[in-house]
Design an enzyme around this catalytic site. Sequence first.
Site, PDB file in Angstrom:
ATOM      1  N   HIS B  34       0.829  -1.208   0.000  1.00 27.85           N
ATOM      2  CA  HIS B  34       0.000   0.000   0.000  1.00 27.85           C
ATOM      3  C   HIS B  34       0.862   1.255   0.000  1.00 27.85           C
ATOM      4  O   HIS B  34       2.055   1.198   0.301  1.00 27.85           O
ATOM      5  CB  HIS B  34      -0.883   0.009   1.252  1.00 27.85           C
ATOM      6  CG  HIS B  34      -0.070   0.006   2.522  1.00 27.85           C
ATOM      7  ND1 HIS B  34       0.445  -1.163   3.052  1.00 27.85           N
ATOM      8  CD2 HIS B  34       0.362   1.011   3.325  1.00 27.85           C
ATOM      9  CE1 HIS B  34       1.146  -0.865   4.151  1.00 27.85           C
ATOM     10  NE2 HIS B  34       1.115   0.448   4.329  1.00 27.85           N
ATOM     11  N   HIS B 115       5.332   6.176  -1.013  1.00 25.86           N
ATOM     12  CA  HIS B 115       6.152   4.985  -1.244  1.00 25.86           C
ATOM     13  C   HIS B 115       5.364   3.717  -0.934  1.00 25.86           C
ATOM     14  O   HIS B 115       4.349   3.761  -0.249  1.00 25.86           O
ATOM     15  CB  HIS B 115       7.407   5.032  -0.363  1.00 25.86           C
ATOM     16  CG  HIS B 115       7.109   4.893   1.102  1.00 25.86           C
ATOM     17  ND1 HIS B 115       6.678   5.957   1.874  1.00 25.86           N
ATOM     18  CD2 HIS B 115       7.148   3.825   1.934  1.00 25.86           C
ATOM     19  CE1 HIS B 115       6.478   5.537   3.114  1.00 25.86           C
ATOM     20  NE2 HIS B 115       6.749   4.241   3.179  1.00 25.86           N
TER      21      HIS B 115
END
Lengths: 172, 172
Positions: B34, B115
């Site tokens: 995620h 990220h």
Amino acid sequence: MKFGIILFPSKKLQDLVNSYRKRYDPHYALIAPHITLKTVFEATEDEVKEIAQDLRRIAKNAERIKISIQKFSSFSPVNNTIYLKVEPTDKLSELHAILHKGALESQPEFSFVPHITVGQKLSDDEHSDVLGSLKMLDTKHEETIDRFHLLYQLENGSWTVYETFLLEKESN
Amino acid sequence: MKFGIILFPSKKLQDLVNSYRKRYDPHYALIAPHITLKTVFEATEDEVKEIAQDLRRIAKNAERIKISIQKFSSFSPVNNTIYLKVEPTDKLSELHAILHKGALESQPEFSFVPHITVGQKLSDDEHSDVLGSLKMLDTKHEETIDRFHLLYQLENGSWTVYETFLLEKESN
């Protein structure tokens, strides 16, 4: 891609069930405790966009679902899965039925026994020991569920939520 | 209860990232790959109903987000987390900002570096070995994300989706 449709019970109930699943359910790390409404089916990424539209419409016209749990049970002798039995209700059956019609048409593999799996793939001895101990616990619990989820499966076997659908119809 | 807000990338990208996480990320079984938009925050079950209403409004007024991935990177020397860097865009920053305002007001712990974590809690040696090998791979990838998710954490550390929010604003 592989998809499925489920209800998540409350965090409280998930935490309780996980305390058993940790020891007795090899799928413990792959998915949170849930009630399956539609077992795994195949759909492409394009097909699932249409399916999601259908599910939005279905959810808008479905009422929230009160679930009642009375006891632990087992699918033995079919298999050694131990579960918390969710008492059948008309609303649950209607939601299950509508998720197997129209664009979602499919024959359910088994008759619908709403449940939350607590343990599976147990040996016969373990199954009867664990079920015996669990049956001695007080498990009476009621709650209301106001949403269901469409999930997809990753290559490692774990499940991610594709979309949540709120049950929005006001009850009479 | 503990909540967080995240973007799930496509299944394809999740499968790729999981092939590394399996070895290098101790959180592998707790949550699917995620992009964190808002790190863990506390809310009661009543508060989260209001938060979800806010998020529905925010999502209706936000456009889908194109993400571009160019390389692996690391937070070293702050910590030994290795990640797929998601190139910063205005849309990502705006969504991140709005999720820290109003009812959702909070100071982000760090400046926003979008990220997808690939490995964490690595020893210094392992960190430099793994990062070195990953940097030699071709990782260029683009995709468009059309939804974000509000998650809650169970007592065993795993995360379940509370609700999905579709980014519905038409792009200009």
